[in-house]
Design a protein around this motif. Sequence first.
Motif, PDB file in Angstrom:
ATOM      1  N   ILE A 916       0.866  -1.190   0.000  1.00  0.00           N
ATOM      2  CA  ILE A 916       0.000   0.000   0.000  1.00  0.00           C
ATOM      3  C   ILE A 916       0.900   1.237   0.000  1.00  0.00           C
ATOM      4  N   PRO A 917       0.666   2.182  -0.915  1.00  0.00           N
ATOM      5  CA  PRO A 917       1.439   3.433  -0.892  1.00  0.00           C
ATOM      6  C   PRO A 917       1.201   4.213   0.407  1.00  0.00           C
ATOM      7  N   GLU A 919       0.396   7.368   1.177  1.00  0.00           N
ATOM      8  CA  GLU A 919      -0.787   8.224   1.320  1.00  0.00           C
ATOM      9  C   GLU A 919      -2.049   7.393   1.532  1.00  0.00           C
ATOM     10  N   GLU A 920      -2.181   6.289   0.783  1.00  0.00           N
ATOM     11  CA  GLU A 920      -3.362   5.439   0.929  1.00  0.00           C
ATOM     12  C   GLU A 920      -3.391   4.780   2.313  1.00  0.00           C
ATOM     13  N   ALA A 921      -2.210   4.340   2.800  1.00  0.00           N
ATOM     14  CA  ALA A 921      -2.155   3.726   4.136  1.00  0.00           C
ATOM     15  C   ALA A 921      -2.567   4.739   5.199  1.00  0.00           C
ATOM     16  N   GLN A 922      -2.091   5.971   5.070  1.00  0.00           N
ATOM     17  CA  GLN A 922      -2.454   7.014   6.041  1.00  0.00           C
ATOM     18  C   GLN A 922      -3.943   7.321   5.981  1.00  0.00           C
ATOM     19  N   THR A 923      -4.512   7.324   4.780  1.00  0.00           N
ATOM     20  CA  THR A 923      -5.942   7.595   4.614  1.00  0.00           C
ATOM     21  C   THR A 923      -6.786   6.532   5.295  1.00  0.00           C
ATOM     22  N   LEU A 924      -6.428   5.246   5.081  1.00  0.00           N
ATOM     23  CA  LEU A 924      -7.167   4.154   5.705  1.00  0.00           C
ATOM     24  C   LEU A 924      -7.021   4.203   7.233  1.00  0.00           C
ATOM     25  N   ASP A 925      -5.816   4.465   7.704  1.00  0.00           N
ATOM     26  CA  ASP A 925      -5.582   4.502   9.151  1.00  0.00           C
ATOM     27  C   ASP A 925      -6.379   5.638   9.794  1.00  0.00           C
ATOM     28  N   GLU A 926      -6.353   6.811   9.170  1.00  0.00           N
ATOM     29  CA  GLU A 926      -7.084   7.959   9.723  1.00  0.00           C
ATOM     30  C   GLU A 926      -8.580   7.653   9.812  1.00  0.00           C
ATOM     31  N   ALA A 927      -9.137   7.040   8.773  1.00  0.00           N
ATOM     32  CA  ALA A 927     -10.570   6.726   8.770  1.00  0.00           C
ATOM     33  C   ALA A 927     -10.899   5.677   9.833  1.00  0.00           C
ATOM     34  N   TRP A 928     -10.066   4.651   9.950  1.00  0.00           N
ATOM     35  CA  TRP A 928     -10.324   3.587  10.922  1.00  0.00           C
ATOM     36  C   TRP A 928     -10.259   4.128  12.351  1.00  0.00           C
ATOM     37  N   VAL A 929      -9.251   4.936  12.624  1.00  0.00           N
ATOM     38  CA  VAL A 929      -9.111   5.525  13.965  1.00  0.00           C
ATOM     39  C   VAL A 929     -10.309   6.421  14.266  1.00  0.00           C
ATOM     40  N   LEU A 930     -10.703   7.255  13.306  1.00  0.00           N
ATOM     41  CA  LEU A 930     -11.823   8.169  13.531  1.00  0.00           C
ATOM     42  C   LEU A 930     -13.124   7.396  13.773  1.00  0.00           C
ATOM     43  N   ALA A 931     -13.394   6.388  12.949  1.00  0.00           N
ATOM     44  CA  ALA A 931     -14.629   5.616  13.120  1.00  0.00           C
ATOM     45  C   ALA A 931     -14.638   4.903  14.474  1.00  0.00           C
ATOM     46  N   THR A 932     -13.484   4.389  14.896  1.00  0.00           N
ATOM     47  CA  THR A 932     -13.398   3.734  16.204  1.00  0.00           C
ATOM     48  C   THR A 932     -13.664   4.729  17.318  1.00  0.00           C
ATOM     49  N   ARG A 933     -13.101   5.927  17.187  1.00  0.00           N
ATOM     50  CA  ARG A 933     -13.311   6.950  18.224  1.00  0.00           C
ATOM     51  C   ARG A 933     -14.764   7.410  18.265  1.00  0.00           C
ATOM     52  N   VAL A 934     -15.410   7.461  17.109  1.00  0.00           N
ATOM     53  CA  VAL A 934     -16.829   7.834  17.103  1.00  0.00           C
ATOM     54  C   VAL A 934     -17.635   6.813  17.898  1.00  0.00           C
ATOM     55  N   ARG A 935     -17.377   5.509  17.663  1.00  0.00           N
ATOM     56  CA  ARG A 935     -18.103   4.471  18.411  1.00  0.00           C
ATOM     57  C   ARG A 935     -17.803   4.563  19.916  1.00  0.00           C
ATOM     58  N   ASN A 936     -16.532   4.796  20.252  1.00  0.00           N
ATOM     59  CA  ASN A 936     -16.193   4.950  21.667  1.00  0.00           C
ATOM     60  C   ASN A 936     -16.896   6.161  22.261  1.00  0.00           C
ATOM     61  N   ALA A 937     -16.921   7.249  21.497  1.00  0.00           N
ATOM     62  CA  ALA A 937     -17.551   8.484  21.980  1.00  0.00           C
ATOM     63  C   ALA A 937     -19.036   8.279  22.230  1.00  0.00           C
ATOM     64  N   VAL A 938     -19.713   7.610  21.311  1.00  0.00           N
ATOM     65  CA  VAL A 938     -21.158   7.383  21.461  1.00  0.00           C
ATOM     66  C   VAL A 938     -21.425   6.584  22.732  1.00  0.00           C
ATOM     67  N   MET A 939     -20.634   5.559  22.993  1.00  0.00           N
ATOM     68  CA  MET A 939     -20.815   4.755  24.201  1.00  0.00           C
ATOM     69  C   MET A 939     -20.529   5.576  25.460  1.00  0.00           C
ATOM     70  N   LEU A 940     -19.469   6.390  25.435  1.00  0.00           N
ATOM     71  CA  LEU A 940     -19.136   7.222  26.585  1.00  0.00           C
ATOM     72  C   LEU A 940     -20.236   8.239  26.863  1.00  0.00           C
ATOM     73  N   VAL A 941     -20.785   8.824  25.802  1.00  0.00           N
ATOM     74  CA  VAL A 941     -21.767   9.901  25.959  1.00  0.00           C
ATOM     75  C   VAL A 941     -23.146   9.353  26.312  1.00  0.00           C
ATOM     76  N   ARG A 942     -23.595   8.313  25.602  1.00  0.00           N
ATOM     77  CA  ARG A 942     -24.970   7.836  25.781  1.00  0.00           C
ATOM     78  C   ARG A 942     -25.091   6.699  26.789  1.00  0.00           C
ATOM     79  N   GLY A 943     -23.971   6.038  27.070  1.00  0.00           N
ATOM     80  CA  GLY A 943     -24.027   4.910  27.992  1.00  0.00           C
ATOM     81  C   GLY A 943     -24.530   3.637  27.337  1.00  0.00           C
TER      82      GLY A 943
END
Length: 995
Positions: A916-917, A919-943
Amino acid sequence: MTVPGRRSSTFSRLLRHGFTDPSAAERLLDLPELAALRDDPVLLDALGATADPDLALRGLVRLAEAQPGTERGTFTTTLLSAKPFRDRLLGVLGASEALADHLVRHPKDWETLVTYEAVDLHPGVTEFEHGLAEATDPVALRVAYRRCLLGIAARDVCGTTDVAQTAAELADLATATLRAALALARAAEPADAAQCRLSVIAMGKCGGHELNYVSDVDVIFVGEPAEGADEAKALQAATRLASHLMRICSETTVEGTIWPVDANLRPEGRNGPLVRTLSSHLAYYQRWAKTWEFQALLKARPVAGDPELGSAYVDAVSPMVWQAAERENFVTDVQAMRRRVVDNIPVDRVDRELKLGPGGLRDVEFAVQLLQLVHGRSDATLHSGSTLDALAALAAGGYVGRADAAQLDEAYRFLRAMEHRIQLYRLRRTHLVPEGEEDLRRLGRSLGLRTDPVAALNKEWKRHASVVRRLHEKLFYRPLLDAVAQLAPGETRLSTKAAGQRLEALGYADPAAALRHLEALASGVSRKAAIQRTLLPVLLGWFADSADPDAGLLGFRRVSDALGKTPWYLRLLRDEGAAAENLARVLSAGRLAPDLLLRAPEAVAILGDPEGLKPRGRDHLEQEVLAAVGRADDAEQAVAAARGVRRRELFRTAAADLIDSYGTEDSPRTSDPGALVDRVGEAVTDLNAATIAGALRAAVRAEWGDELPTRFAVIGMGRFGGHELGYGSDADVLFVHEPREGVDEQEAARAAARVVTEMRRLLQVPTTDPPLLIDADLRPEGRSGPLVRTLASYGAYYRRWSLTWESQALLRAAPIAGDPDLGRRFIELIDPLRYPAEGLGEDAVREIRRLKARMESERLPRGADPTLHAKLGRGGLSDVEWTVQLLQMRHGWAEPGLRTTRTRAALFAAHAAGLIPTEEAQTLDEAWVLATRVRNAVMLVRGRPGDTFPSEPRELAAVGRYLGYAPGHVGEMVDDYRRITRRARAVVDELFYGA
């Protein structure tokens, strides 16, 4: 004659009088221009009383040299005979190199410092207009302006006026200058002047009667047609006059400039017309104006041009100003403005920034203006443009404690005095405290700090800045406590209505409930109530900085009710600097962490221990859990203890995550979201693994004692095996067993099945602790197959029946509990399946792609936005993980780095292997980290778990704060998510689907 090697008595006297270069001073005193002065006994005393005796002496020599021959005698005689003149002149020369330059260019201007009539002590606009009256062109206006400035500076440095009076005089001089400049513009364009009525409205510090020595003068222009004139032509004429006025003041000539006139506070800023009619101004403010524009209008004051038009403007906008606090997002807007100001300061300047930095002048001004806007709705005594007058009015009305107001008044005056003296030196617009020893020495001495001026200056500056940094506690929150605490009589208190208004303006949705909580916590004369009254003003500020202040305050009351009689609790919050702020962040950031804490409030101790927020490793946790299980009387009691450890560790992990995501006053928020995701995933995986190990031990011990008749292992799957669990994740597992020697296979199978059933039951028994759900649906034959198989049975199944998707699922398999040798052999069994020799065939690749496409069309919940679903949506977790897993199955046989259960590690290995080049590796990593943090955030906020952004505004704002977005920026957060995941999906289309 001086004996060689011995210093002259003059040299010693010069040192005692504060000269830093006595040798140079001796040479200057020996110059013929000072012949009449050098033997005067009071000259050295007068020079020694200045901020910089060396600078004052150099200026005096230059001024004496500039006097025409016949005038020099008059100058020196006056200097020797008139002490007030001597103090004024030398005081200015020792504080301002720029005004010394002016005196040298205009050597007769020293005469303006000689007169000492009563009117010279406190001149107003009329006197300054008289001083500027003879200026007939911009150059002459500059000279006359500096001449007037000379008098202001002399009164300032000699202590005739205090800092507030000096600022008011500077504003009055600016008013007179604007009038003179407008008169020059009118004289130059009489036809334009005849067509229009033009009023100049001072804003900012000029409008507030608190101007600096060197500052932009903020104005707004209002124009109307003269009687019988065409409106369009009149506005064009008024615009030409206004532009000419600005050039007269702003342009650089042989005499320099006066100051820039800044009209950017007008409607639409620099994009809007320079001059508008009154009705046009009002239409804009009624329809389009933002909160900051009403805050700015608080200081509006007509200063030049048509007085009736200026008064009409102020009368018309004033009611809007005092209704601004009722606007939606009022507090969020004000906080965002302050944050934006601080964020724009270069990092290397923050510590020297006197105006905009933390603990600076703008902090006081913003806070006072906010309270004026909140309480000025119903109290006209607060309608003042001056910061210090408004602060005094707030104290007189009981909106601020008198002692706190006095302390802030002193701090603000000191910081403004520093600002004045820094600018006065070279008459340059700056708010940076100098770094050079000589400059700091001059600055300290100018403020009356004569013994070790540099050290004393730094000490005083830090002391006053520290007072200002705590001003939100003093101004906003302490009066709220006084309103409910019912302490000593005599102090004017905030009324219940005013307290409610303030809480509402600070972001509390239910002010009445908040006041009840405060009363319950802080009223009374007990030691506990006294400590709460100390803590709460600070805590209220931290709660208000969150997305849900009400939840924070309610949570704090509940924790305090539970622990109030515990001796260590309030002591911890009072004495351990970080504990109180950490608690405030945790209680106001969402439901999960407070719910975990309230089930066992003593866990609050974690927040005060510097090591307390670090995750415990698996070995440590497993040891603690197994020891607790060993002490228990039965299986249910044993697993209850294990689940208690899990709850405590979940709280530790969530608290650390929230505190690092929000940041605190002492430590900024963590800048690497990937590190936060990895830490949460590792910590939750470890504590779930330890809990399952404890449940396994308890289930075995209850029926079989120390040894089960079959070897038994639990294999983590999915996110569990990948060490990527979130707060709301189930535990995906496989169960494998192998009969011990001499044990019947049927008996072993029954024992293994009973253990699995008992483990699942124990981990879900209703208690105060959150359950741990075990999901074994990834086993062979899914829900139709047996819950547990022998190792041999797994081998037979995978050889004959295994489908491609099952091999893909096994990429995440890792032993997490039970017999380690059996777990290792299970991994050896499945490695050839998940990393097939020579990689996947094309048929298998097509099958994986077909399955993924079907999942995208069938599994996304009905009505869900595919661009915002963190798990199954475009560029979300599933997209990234399937892409990485396809690479693992195709190339894992040849690339050892790809043989990992962790998504990010496999992605980095694929990049390192050139698959994987960058830039593409960084793009995938950034999206995966962000999506994971969104799920963590929803659980932290809503319970409760969720894969999409919440729709409720407060919950959405809390997710935004967790992800690092300032209040009011949730739209930007959603846009960023869509942009990042859209780019990731483009990479997925290329790498996974071969598009």
